[in-house]
Design an enzyme around this catalytic site. Structure first.
Site, PDB file in Angstrom:
ATOM      1  N   ARG D 101       0.822  -1.209   0.000  1.00 15.08           N
ATOM      2  CA  ARG D 101       0.000   0.000   0.000  1.00 15.08           C
ATOM      3  C   ARG D 101       0.861   1.265   0.000  1.00 15.08           C
ATOM      4  O   ARG D 101       0.562   2.251  -0.683  1.00 15.08           O
ATOM      5  CB  ARG D 101      -0.953  -0.033   1.202  1.00 15.08           C
ATOM      6  CG  ARG D 101      -1.815   1.192   1.489  1.00 15.08           C
ATOM      7  CD  ARG D 101      -2.647   1.782   0.352  1.00 15.08           C
ATOM      8  NE  ARG D 101      -3.281   0.852  -0.517  1.00 15.08           N
ATOM      9  CZ  ARG D 101      -3.403   1.042  -1.848  1.00 15.08           C
ATOM     10  NH1 ARG D 101      -2.962   2.141  -2.422  1.00 15.08           N
ATOM     11  NH2 ARG D 101      -3.978   0.131  -2.601  1.00 15.08           N
ATOM     12  N   LYS D 136       1.589  25.086  -5.500  1.00 13.37           N
ATOM     13  CA  LYS D 136       0.410  24.432  -4.894  1.00 13.37           C
ATOM     14  C   LYS D 136       0.649  22.931  -4.843  1.00 13.37           C
ATOM     15  O   LYS D 136       0.027  22.156  -5.573  1.00 13.37           O
ATOM     16  CB  LYS D 136      -0.839  24.764  -5.709  1.00 13.37           C
ATOM     17  CG  LYS D 136      -1.245  26.228  -5.564  1.00 13.37           C
ATOM     18  CD  LYS D 136      -2.413  26.617  -6.449  1.00 13.37           C
ATOM     19  CE  LYS D 136      -2.667  28.132  -6.329  1.00 13.37           C
ATOM     20  NZ  LYS D 136      -3.566  28.649  -7.373  1.00 13.37           N
ATOM     21  N   LYS D 168       3.653  39.368  -6.171  1.00 15.52           N
ATOM     22  CA  LYS D 168       2.231  39.178  -6.428  1.00 15.52           C
ATOM     23  C   LYS D 168       1.416  40.368  -5.959  1.00 15.52           C
ATOM     24  O   LYS D 168       1.943  41.279  -5.306  1.00 15.52           O
ATOM     25  CB  LYS D 168       1.758  37.909  -5.722  1.00 15.52           C
ATOM     26  CG  LYS D 168       2.401  36.643  -6.270  1.00 15.52           C
ATOM     27  CD  LYS D 168       1.608  35.420  -5.823  1.00 15.52           C
ATOM     28  CE  LYS D 168       2.158  34.181  -6.489  1.00 15.52           C
ATOM     29  NZ  LYS D 168       1.476  32.973  -6.025  1.00 15.52           N
ATOM     30  N   GLU D 191       3.414  40.013 -11.038  1.00 16.37           N
ATOM     31  CA  GLU D 191       2.035  39.684 -11.402  1.00 16.37           C
ATOM     32  C   GLU D 191       1.295  40.963 -11.788  1.00 16.37           C
ATOM     33  O   GLU D 191       1.379  41.968 -11.075  1.00 16.37           O
ATOM     34  CB  GLU D 191       1.353  39.022 -10.194  1.00 16.37           C
ATOM     35  CG  GLU D 191      -0.131  38.732 -10.396  1.00 16.37           C
ATOM     36  CD  GLU D 191      -0.791  38.134  -9.160  1.00 16.37           C
ATOM     37  OE1 GLU D 191      -0.139  37.325  -8.461  1.00 16.37           O
ATOM     38  OE2 GLU D 191      -1.948  38.499  -8.865  1.00 16.37           O
ATOM     39  N   ASP D 212      -2.405  37.600 -14.827  1.00 13.86           N
ATOM     40  CA  ASP D 212      -3.294  36.846 -13.956  1.00 13.86           C
ATOM     41  C   ASP D 212      -4.749  37.019 -14.343  1.00 13.86           C
ATOM     42  O   ASP D 212      -5.250  38.149 -14.441  1.00 13.86           O
ATOM     43  CB  ASP D 212      -3.086  37.291 -12.499  1.00 13.86           C
ATOM     44  CG  ASP D 212      -3.694  36.288 -11.530  1.00 13.86           C
ATOM     45  OD1 ASP D 212      -3.551  35.072 -11.770  1.00 13.86           O
ATOM     46  OD2 ASP D 212      -4.306  36.727 -10.546  1.00 13.86           O
TER      47      ASP D 212
END
Lengths: 275, 275, 275, 275, 275, 275
Positions: D101, D136, D168, D191, D212
């Protein structure tokens, strides 16, 4: 914890928690104890003895949940009788119940070491000998067990292979002799099995001689032979019923493996009441 | 090590080495043993008992120096008498001497657990009861001590708080009852102190009942009351001189904290000869 | 985090930070954000779902800089819609920006698991079945993903190989049968692929039967055959469009690997304003 | 594992084993599989996809028991169809079953990432754009997921906050602008949400511009405005049904969070036969 | 590594790799070196000195990729001149290049310590004094730096606060005196700043006296005063241009912080050729 | 610690404590300092320099005992002269004495790095060049040494192999050229040894050129050849007596291995008084 900061033991406490909690955690407490429950609890001695590990046990509760309050009633070194309260605990009931066994496992084992040490210390009261422990400790717990020995009135022999030179029979079997060049800040002890070996050892620059497995009669002779020139340590065959005769030979130190390696746990339990 | 791969214990063995070696290492061996020396050695039982930890002890030598050869003469589960060889070791003399105490500390402690377990198992021979251990284990050593219990002929109770539900008096004191919603793959045991509590517990969906601190007479009544509907476990006041009477009450399981928490080490030593 | 103390996850959070910060740290924040800047921020849902991991996300900010204040608006288990605030954050702007992605990675993934679980739970509403998760979890995140499943209304199957016995086809292929001697506190489940295997399994002492890859029709027959003697679990081919038909067969449990192994993250973002 | 030595992942694999084995280990295998059993096994694809993690899965078996032999049939980067064998395994049956597993959890997740990445890469075939991943990622698995993206034909964006500067909207909200003094070996990306912001950004010394959440139409205008002076990256609203239109705007890069954060696992299983 | 097994340093070597490789790994080698390339390489001294760390450097290559072969040409303790080969290396070119800097950082630093130590040792040749190091070591590297001092011909003072008692001025400032009850296997040294303090110290049971910051003239007087009763150690103001005058006063030991804390690295480089 | 949270260094500080305390702890302090003693102490510069590591040193005291108060008088980046107080400390005397050397080892080493860096920075004052450090750092201390370089007025080159591409002579020897396909957020630097190599390198897409071991005369020519198209970095043969001539050639960067690898510690000490 005289010697090391208490935080030095956090990793050990967490490893004990990981053993007990795994990935699923305390499924009993999670299933039955309402999250908002609070409680008062007391860790109580069920038999007489000498406490060691109260500070570690208190830290155990605090690490699991820092909102648990712990008051030390019988600190490390204190004597207890059946019913004596060691720790008073209050806070969220779930974490208190979850931490109970882990805290008791530390406290019961270390108090067991202190209690057995004290029995040896008492057995030789009035003599000039000192009870010392050995490197026969439980893997992972050496610092704590050495501390527990001190709490029971014993002294510590070297803490590890790195702290002092101790030339044993096995070393001599391989090396063929006891001559060793060591650092200026390091003491040297040599193990001898007979008075002949003792005489040879006394010709070397040594600080202590380990008189291994000698009868009280031979120990007496050895002590006379040494005549204060080096420290004398008796080892082997030391039991509660033999230790006084050994001490009365006049040896400086008696090392006892049993106090760390064979100490039965002190019986302690936790009583709890809902708040 | 049935249950876990042997490599899972390497970190524990290293932590034991770190305790013993510190930063300076084995200053005795470094001072006195010529680097090129080789030796043959044997780990030998000094008293009779049951071995556990031989595989861990062998791994200990190998981890310190992978050129050390270890032959297991008395594997985990074997009976030994004074003089029985457990491990035969050969290789570089320095590392063999450095690892000696660490290996013996594992082997002596775990064999002590197996040996004491076996004494309890023998004491109830012929009855239908089984000796099981508890969570009263040494912090960091639970997997090994549970294994040692099996080597002594005992069985393991739950390994941790995560493996099964055991509702004790302290839980009931806080929660006010024993009703618990638990996962479908989890068994439930409830502690009772009296026959009245037992009757209440039997009304719940439980798998096992822990009969705590009951006299053999009360245990008999309890076993009759349960009448095979759930597993019965006796706990509390279990000693070598009381365990048979408890077993003869017909309880399924007898849990003994002492086998992990108060087992004296088995006396073993290492004999060495230069090659 | 019902089950484990929150501090048990600190090492996991630090490992996530180490991945993101390396040795150089957050070079964007260091280059552009004045050290004394403070900010207010909110973690906001961009889509509807069920929250899990809010406590871990809050801890993430706090571990990076303990002067960051976090207020939980939508705790674990809460439902959110687009625009719902999950966490309100205030404090030094640099650390808030540095921790943003790490916190969101935990929160988005775990809320994704909870949200997908809830969709399965909703799909079988009104039936007597329960959605349970499997061991198909992300390495390192099992405790958190099991928690997220509970937040979505599902239940947990066994947490690991150590918690219960589950005899699968591969075990039977090697062992040739299902007979197993297990501890008294351990439940046993057996996987069967056909009604014939089911009949054989029911002759053993088992607690649960895993009905693998059966059609709803065969499941119905299996449930009738079992007739309440053991717990029934359906597994294999479970999708959102098939789960209701499976539930309507009357099986007790439906295990779904997808809820932990294939859950798309829940879309969440952080809005920030300078103070 | 191009990028990092395979041994760098051993600690991660052990942490996965610790989750699954706890202290008691694989109690099913211990109860039912005879210790001397050996087996042959194959890890087989149950659906079509792209493999990543075969090397990690092989290492998983080897770490648990180094006597297990693993032959890689479909290495990282290979395409598989239902029935394709990925790994052929032989050795002691117990450890093979115990590791199954854990190995599958790595392999299924990473192959899922590679497979989804490939679907995006295929969707834009013939355009000049490149699919890149983001930060992410799943906590603890970044290096592996970045590797899986490459196996699926994608490219990696920066690995962490330490590798490049990406300014950002939240940074600009706090800092009030994009001017940053950075090291000579560090690239800078900014960004922008609109063409106005883009014009301002192009006046700074930057290497890449992150466009973006722009529509394909606006992206076209942005690409024309940039006119090759800096690298262009599109982000936001990227799905399999929108990605081609985005690519046809002529942007250099398209970053897709979903390929690491929302990839369903690839379905794989282990077939076993006793030897 | 006389003193500790080489495997005891693996964790330190890995922490150095983690610093250098992060999550992305060696992106230069990955971008430019064909995976199948093999190479021969040599680590070569660029200046004269004394080698320490060759074994650690060899282990560094081996840990990164166990297929790299390393042949030690100049082992720890060897003297080198410009052009001397220390290690000959062959194997896969990528890992050899990736490990180069980490291996050189260990080797250059430790050889720097050995080389500077040797300069001090040479400077006092013919006197009866011994150069010893202090606890002024680099965090994390104490065992290795102590080893390097020995390779340079120096001796080690105590390894840590746990190995011997050294009562310094700051202790006396707090405690008000030098009387200490210590274990029987522990040596005691006392720091004195003047002949008056020396006289007082000699009245206690001490093993060594630290003569701090005394002129050669005062040191002479101190040595005469001590007259062989205890070991004498000079400390403070020890430089290469002052050390001989200090040694000629007849002190037993001269402790030099600079040899571990201020040693310039030995210049070494790696030459490589494709195979 | 701009770049990384201070807590990221706790494990490093603990590893330094473990080196110094072992299992027995500070046996001098335990033997001689009464447990209830409190003290005031000051860490004072004994020579002029630039401070780095004050925050780490303060954290060191606090980690050992959180009741110690530390006031930073000369924070990281401050200039000190003999007698300048860096830290004012008050609290329990035992832990203050125990932590002294560990704190000073960090502070002395890092301030040594900052101080030497500053000497290089001063040596080129008025030129347009910048002093940068290399990867020649002490294993385990890279983040701290990079920080210390910044405190001394230098800049950081890439932090590790993962942050930027630097193609050196050894890479070219194996790969046969400098062409590399790298990520869009990664800068590329190429090492050249001659003007011919420089011309070839300028035909590739690179960001920086490393001019290795060139005379000031050749550097001048190289700078003219480059004519601002890429960043220029001089390396090799950089000493305090040569660095100005190098800077006057107009190169953008001068990398100096010595500032991290060969910096003598700054001399600092702790003065203490009983309270």
């Amino acid at each position: 914890m005289a010697g090391l900061p208490i935080a030095a033991f956090d990793e050990l406490i967490w490893s004990a928690f990981r053993e007990d909690l795994g990935v699923a955690g305390d499924i009993t407490t999670n299933a039955i104890i309402p999250p908002a429950s609070t409680c008062e609890a007391a860790i109580v001695a069920r038999e007489a003895g000498r406490i060691a590990g109260a500070e570690i046990a208190a830290r155990t509760f605090w690490l699991l949940d820092s909102s648990i309050r712990v008051e030390m009633q019988a600190p490390d070194g204190a004597a207890v009788t059946p019913g004596s309260v060691v720790l008073k605990i209050s806070g969220p009931a779930g974490p208190v119940l979850t931490a109970e066994r882990t805290a008791l496992n530390f406290l019961g084992h270390l108090s067991g070491v202190a209690t057995l040490t004290e029995r040896y210390v008492r057995a030789i009261e009035g003599t000039k000998s000192t009870i010392v422990c050995t490197r026969k400790t439980t893997p992972g717990l050496r610092a704590l067990e050495k501390h527990a020995v001190r709490m029971g009135g014993g002294q510590n022999h070297r803490f590890g292979l790195d702290q002092a030179v101790l030339i044993k029979d096995n070393h001599i079997a391989v090396a063929g002799g006891v001559r060793a060049a060591v650092g200026h800040m390091v003491k040297v002890e040599v193990e001898v099995d007979s008075l002949e070996q003792l005489k040879e050892a006394l010709e070397e620059q040594i600080d202590t001689v380990l008189l291994d497995n000698m009868s009280p009669h031979t120990l007496c002779e050895a002590v006379q032979l040494v005549s204060g020139r080096v420290t004398t340590e008796a080892s082997g065959g030391v039991r509660l019923d033999t230790v006084r005769a050994i001490a009365e030979t006049g040896v400086d130190l008696i090392s006892v493996g049993a106090i760390t390696a064979s100490a039965p746990k002190l019986d302690l339990g936790m009583d709890i009441s809902k708040l």
